[in-house]
Design an enzyme around this catalytic site. Structure first.
Site, PDB file in Angstrom:
ATOM      1  N   SER A  49     -51.011  -4.710 -39.383  1.00 16.35           N
ATOM      2  CA  SER A  49     -49.798  -5.069 -40.124  1.00 16.35           C
ATOM      3  C   SER A  49     -49.711  -6.519 -40.576  1.00 16.35           C
ATOM      4  O   SER A  49     -48.873  -6.836 -41.429  1.00 16.35           O
ATOM      5  CB  SER A  49     -48.565  -4.730 -39.267  1.00 16.35           C
ATOM      6  OG  SER A  49     -48.586  -5.482 -38.076  1.00 16.35           O
ATOM      7  N   ASP A 110     -48.008   1.189 -29.123  1.00 15.73           N
ATOM      8  CA  ASP A 110     -48.919   0.355 -28.334  1.00 15.73           C
ATOM      9  C   ASP A 110     -50.347   0.894 -28.420  1.00 15.73           C
ATOM     10  O   ASP A 110     -50.674   1.914 -27.808  1.00 15.73           O
ATOM     11  CB  ASP A 110     -48.426   0.348 -26.874  1.00 15.73           C
ATOM     12  CG  ASP A 110     -49.304  -0.524 -25.999  1.00 15.73           C
ATOM     13  OD1 ASP A 110     -50.186  -1.228 -26.534  1.00 15.73           O
ATOM     14  OD2 ASP A 110     -49.095  -0.488 -24.764  1.00 15.73           O
ATOM     15  N   VAL A 138     -56.561  -6.292 -33.170  1.00 12.78           N
ATOM     16  CA  VAL A 138     -55.357  -6.490 -32.355  1.00 12.78           C
ATOM     17  C   VAL A 138     -55.360  -7.906 -31.774  1.00 12.78           C
ATOM     18  O   VAL A 138     -56.375  -8.369 -31.267  1.00 12.78           O
ATOM     19  CB  VAL A 138     -55.309  -5.458 -31.198  1.00 12.78           C
ATOM     20  CG1 VAL A 138     -54.159  -5.752 -30.249  1.00 12.78           C
ATOM     21  CG2 VAL A 138     -55.195  -4.044 -31.752  1.00 12.78           C
ATOM     22  N   ALA A 139     -54.247  -8.601 -31.888  1.00  6.71           N
ATOM     23  CA  ALA A 139     -54.069  -9.877 -31.180  1.00  6.71           C
ATOM     24  C   ALA A 139     -52.745  -9.753 -30.452  1.00  6.71           C
ATOM     25  O   ALA A 139     -51.707  -9.533 -31.074  1.00  6.71           O
ATOM     26  CB  ALA A 139     -54.041 -11.042 -32.161  1.00  6.71           C
ATOM     27  N   TYR A 234     -60.896 -23.236 -27.135  1.00  6.22           N
ATOM     28  CA  TYR A 234     -61.168 -21.944 -27.760  1.00  6.22           C
ATOM     29  C   TYR A 234     -62.473 -21.332 -27.243  1.00  6.22           C
ATOM     30  O   TYR A 234     -62.462 -20.531 -26.324  1.00  6.22           O
ATOM     31  CB  TYR A 234     -61.143 -22.034 -29.306  1.00  6.22           C
ATOM     32  CG  TYR A 234     -60.891 -20.653 -29.873  1.00  6.22           C
ATOM     33  CD1 TYR A 234     -59.617 -20.256 -30.272  1.00  6.22           C
ATOM     34  CD2 TYR A 234     -61.915 -19.701 -29.906  1.00  6.22           C
ATOM     35  CE1 TYR A 234     -59.374 -18.957 -30.700  1.00  6.22           C
ATOM     36  CE2 TYR A 234     -61.688 -18.409 -30.328  1.00  6.22           C
ATOM     37  CZ  TYR A 234     -60.424 -18.043 -30.729  1.00  6.22           C
ATOM     38  OH  TYR A 234     -60.185 -16.753 -31.148  1.00  6.22           O
ATOM     39  N   LEU A 272     -57.445 -19.590 -39.750  1.00  8.66           N
ATOM     40  CA  LEU A 272     -56.367 -19.459 -40.727  1.00  8.66           C
ATOM     41  C   LEU A 272     -55.031 -19.405 -40.013  1.00  8.66           C
ATOM     42  O   LEU A 272     -54.963 -19.054 -38.843  1.00  8.66           O
ATOM     43  CB  LEU A 272     -56.550 -18.161 -41.515  1.00  8.66           C
ATOM     44  CG  LEU A 272     -57.535 -18.207 -42.673  1.00  8.66           C
ATOM     45  CD1 LEU A 272     -57.721 -16.822 -43.246  1.00  8.66           C
ATOM     46  CD2 LEU A 272     -57.047 -19.153 -43.768  1.00  8.66           C
TER      47      LEU A 272
HETATM   48  P1  NAD Z   1     -52.068 -11.307 -36.123  1.00  6.42           P
HETATM   49  O1  NAD Z   1     -51.130 -11.758 -35.059  1.00  6.42           O
HETATM   50  O2  NAD Z   1     -51.745 -11.659 -37.525  1.00  6.42           O
HETATM   51  O3  NAD Z   1     -52.248  -9.695 -36.082  1.00  6.42           O
HETATM   52  C1  NAD Z   1     -52.269  -8.972 -34.900  1.00  6.42           C
HETATM   53  C2  NAD Z   1     -52.070  -7.484 -35.180  1.00  6.42           C
HETATM   54  O4  NAD Z   1     -52.152  -6.808 -33.919  1.00  6.42           O
HETATM   55  C3  NAD Z   1     -50.703  -7.126 -35.784  1.00  6.42           C
HETATM   56  O5  NAD Z   1     -50.861  -6.091 -36.731  1.00  6.42           O
HETATM   57  C4  NAD Z   1     -49.921  -6.572 -34.586  1.00  6.42           C
HETATM   58  O6  NAD Z   1     -48.921  -5.624 -34.934  1.00  6.42           O
HETATM   59  C5  NAD Z   1     -51.053  -5.904 -33.834  1.00  6.42           C
HETATM   60  N1  NAD Z   1     -50.747  -5.678 -32.419  1.00  6.42           N
HETATM   61  C6  NAD Z   1     -50.455  -6.590 -31.456  1.00  6.42           C
HETATM   62  N2  NAD Z   1     -50.259  -5.972 -30.272  1.00  6.42           N
HETATM   63  C7  NAD Z   1     -50.433  -4.650 -30.498  1.00  6.42           C
HETATM   64  C8  NAD Z   1     -50.359  -3.486 -29.694  1.00  6.42           C
HETATM   65  N3  NAD Z   1     -50.088  -3.535 -28.395  1.00  6.42           N
HETATM   66  N4  NAD Z   1     -50.569  -2.280 -30.302  1.00  6.42           N
HETATM   67  C9  NAD Z   1     -50.826  -2.176 -31.632  1.00  6.42           C
HETATM   68  N5  NAD Z   1     -50.951  -3.247 -32.428  1.00  6.42           N
HETATM   69  C10 NAD Z   1     -50.742  -4.458 -31.868  1.00  6.42           C
HETATM   70  O7  NAD Z   1     -53.482 -11.842 -35.672  1.00  6.42           O
HETATM   71  P2  NAD Z   1     -54.820 -12.296 -36.438  1.00  6.42           P
HETATM   72  O8  NAD Z   1     -54.876 -13.773 -36.396  1.00  6.42           O
HETATM   73  O9  NAD Z   1     -54.997 -11.568 -37.713  1.00  6.42           O
HETATM   74  O10 NAD Z   1     -55.902 -11.808 -35.394  1.00  6.42           O
HETATM   75  C11 NAD Z   1     -56.635 -10.599 -35.503  1.00  6.42           C
HETATM   76  C12 NAD Z   1     -58.016 -10.824 -34.913  1.00  6.42           C
HETATM   77  O11 NAD Z   1     -58.689 -11.830 -35.689  1.00  6.42           O
HETATM   78  C13 NAD Z   1     -57.995 -11.335 -33.462  1.00  6.42           C
HETATM   79  O12 NAD Z   1     -59.077 -10.761 -32.781  1.00  6.42           O
HETATM   80  C14 NAD Z   1     -58.226 -12.833 -33.637  1.00  6.42           C
HETATM   81  O13 NAD Z   1     -58.784 -13.428 -32.502  1.00  6.42           O
HETATM   82  C15 NAD Z   1     -59.208 -12.820 -34.810  1.00  6.42           C
HETATM   83  N6  NAD Z   1     -59.374 -14.110 -35.536  1.00  6.42           N
HETATM   84  C16 NAD Z   1     -58.291 -14.835 -35.943  1.00  6.42           C
HETATM   85  C17 NAD Z   1     -58.513 -16.051 -36.590  1.00  6.42           C
HETATM   86  C18 NAD Z   1     -57.355 -16.914 -37.049  1.00  6.42           C
HETATM   87  O14 NAD Z   1     -57.571 -18.100 -37.348  1.00  6.42           O
HETATM   88  N7  NAD Z   1     -56.168 -16.387 -37.166  1.00  6.42           N
HETATM   89  C19 NAD Z   1     -59.818 -16.509 -36.840  1.00  6.42           C
HETATM   90  C20 NAD Z   1     -60.886 -15.720 -36.446  1.00  6.42           C
HETATM   91  C21 NAD Z   1     -60.647 -14.515 -35.783  1.00  6.42           C
END
Ligand code: NAD
Length: 393
Positions: A49, A110, A138-139, A234, A272
């Site tokens: 999402s 969940d 998922v984060a 990190y 990001l």
């Molecule tokens: P985000 O917070 O934007 O998205 C997290 C998603 O997980 C959301 O859709 C949320 O609804 C969903 N979620 C959380 N708990 C949940 C649950 N219990 N059940 C179902 N859905 C659930 O996070 P993001 O930054 O896009 O991170 C996504 C992945 O990318 C992670 O593994 C993160 O470590 C990785 N990542 C992020 C970055 C960054 O800079 N943001 C960089 C590299 C990698």
């Protein structure tokens, strides 16, 4: 009601439906303006999402014309409380997918639970037969284990020694020094349980056991490595230990999927602004400096550009290598980019933030996450916060 941002630290407790819808449309327009992708066909995105998961789903649906199921944890509006941004994003995505004639479904719940896995698998079998791509994005700060019932909490801490470095309040631009004490062994264990690979592995095992994975199915989860300056918090910290576990899971899943010509990848993405990354100390200051440097060098990308590149150049490119580790953080980690960011890092303080970093860019991205500061939206207009997600199962 009039919907304005209400922030508390790195959290915004309101979201704007029209702003979120426009952000989603901009991502859709971006992928549609690029070459059509050669795959996937039927896709499951877990964590679909916001951030990288949302961009993955948009890339699959509108870049390849794929049918998608998105699983996420978001709340609808209730009385005067707005829905969460991911709810509005998914409502907009479902609407656009229907207009395009794509099969598209959303499941709210969940992802760590067995009941949501079963519900999703039943839906795949009924509507798609099988999926040929599973994105795990998922984060979460917490996870309850489906077998033991234990609830784990993840922490962002160094491992071994305390870590001191610069950090920034991204609302005020004030730079200060922060010291973070090292995690206990139990905190490391719990962070691995939340953000490591166990749940990803459970999804793939259950999909495979149910016959819901197509021959040659691909799965990908996301990681981050980053520069040395953030390594203690990190890469070498609690979250890095969880990401090591995610990589081990990719290797194990590759083995399991190889019987059906499937593949598992970890994609290392660029830093990001997302709801998750804004919660990490030190990182917002690093991202602000990085944005300035990458924008000046015309190398800047957002989630959608990163995900389109992942699909086009790696997952659906027959010339791509076969390593389980994909690096789309390559531009962030380029030597000239990092040398310039590190030079700025050594000099940066509150007074020179406007020159050395891109604080307005960071702030705009942060507010954009919740549908604010979006061009063309009248934020003074009376707006109904209650929005339905079409095809919510
Ligand atoms: P985000 O917070 O934007 O998205 C997290 C998603 O997980 C959301 O859709 C949320 O609804 C969903 N979620 C959380 N708990 C949940 C649950 N219990 N059940 C179902 N859905 C659930 O996070 P993001 O930054 O896009 O991170 C996504 C992945 O990318 C992670 O593994 C993160 O470590 C990785 N990542 C992020 C970055 C960054 O800079 N943001 C960089 C590299 C990698």
């Amino acid at each position: 009601m009039i919907i304005q941002p209400k922030t508390r630290g790195f959290i915004c407790t309101t979201a704007h439906p029209e702003g979120c819808a426009r952000q989603v449309q901009q991502q859709i327009d971006y992928v549609k303006a690029h070459k059509k992708l050669s795959g996937p066909v039927n896709v499951l995105v877990v964590g679909a999402s916001t951030g990288y998961g949302l961009a993955s789903r948009i890339t699959a649906a509108f870049g390849a014309g794929a049918n998608t199921i998105g699983v996420f944890f978001d709340k609808p509006a209730e009385g005067a409380r707005t829905a969460s941004a991911g709810w509005y994003n998914s409502a907009a995505l479902e609407k656009a997918a229907a207009e395009q004639g794509l099969k598209s479904f959303s499941i709210v719940g969940d992802a760590f639970s067995d009941s949501i896995k079963t519900k999703t698998i039943d839906l795949i079998k009924a509507e798609f037969g099988t999926v040929d791509l599973v994105v795990y994005s998922v984060a979460s700060p917490r996870r309850t284990h489906p077998v033991t019932g234990e609830t784990f909490s993840s922490v962002i801490k160094p491992v071994g020694n305390a870590y001191t470095n610069k950090t920034m309040n991204f609302h005020s631009g004030e730079v200060s020094t922060v010291t973070i004490e090292p995690a206990t062994e139990d905190e490391v264990r719990q962070t691995i349980a939340v953000m490591g690979g166990e749940d990803w592995g459970m999804w793939i095992d259950q999909l495979q056991a149910a016959g819901a994975l197509a021959e040659g199915a691909t799965t990908v989860a996301y990681s981050y490595i980053g520069p040395e300056v953030t390594h203690p918090i990190y890469k070498d910290g609690t979250i890095g230990q969880a990401k090591n576990d995610l990589e081990k899971t990719a290797i194990a899943l590759n083995e399991k999927l190889s019987a059906t010509n499937g593949r598992a990848f970890v994609s290392v993405n660029k830093a990001l602004v997302t709801q998750s990354s804004s919660a990490i100390p030190v990182v917002p200051l690093y991202i602000s400096a990085l944005y300035r440097v990458m924008k000046d060098k015309e190398l800047h990308e957002n989630c959608i550009q990163q995900m389109y590149r992942l699909f086009a150049e790696h997952l659906y490119n027959s010339d791509a290598g076969s390593s389980h580790l994909i690096r789309i953080d390559d531009w962030e980690m380029r030597e000239d980019v990092q040398a310039e960011v590190m030079k700025r890092w050594s000099e940066i303080e509150t007074a020179n933030v406007p020159v050395l970093a891109d604080l307005p860019g960071y702030q705009d991205d942060f507010f954009n996450l919740f549908g604010f500061r979006t061009e063309g939206v009248d934020y003074e207009a009376d707006t109904d916060p209650a929005v339905d997600i079409p095809n919510l199962v």
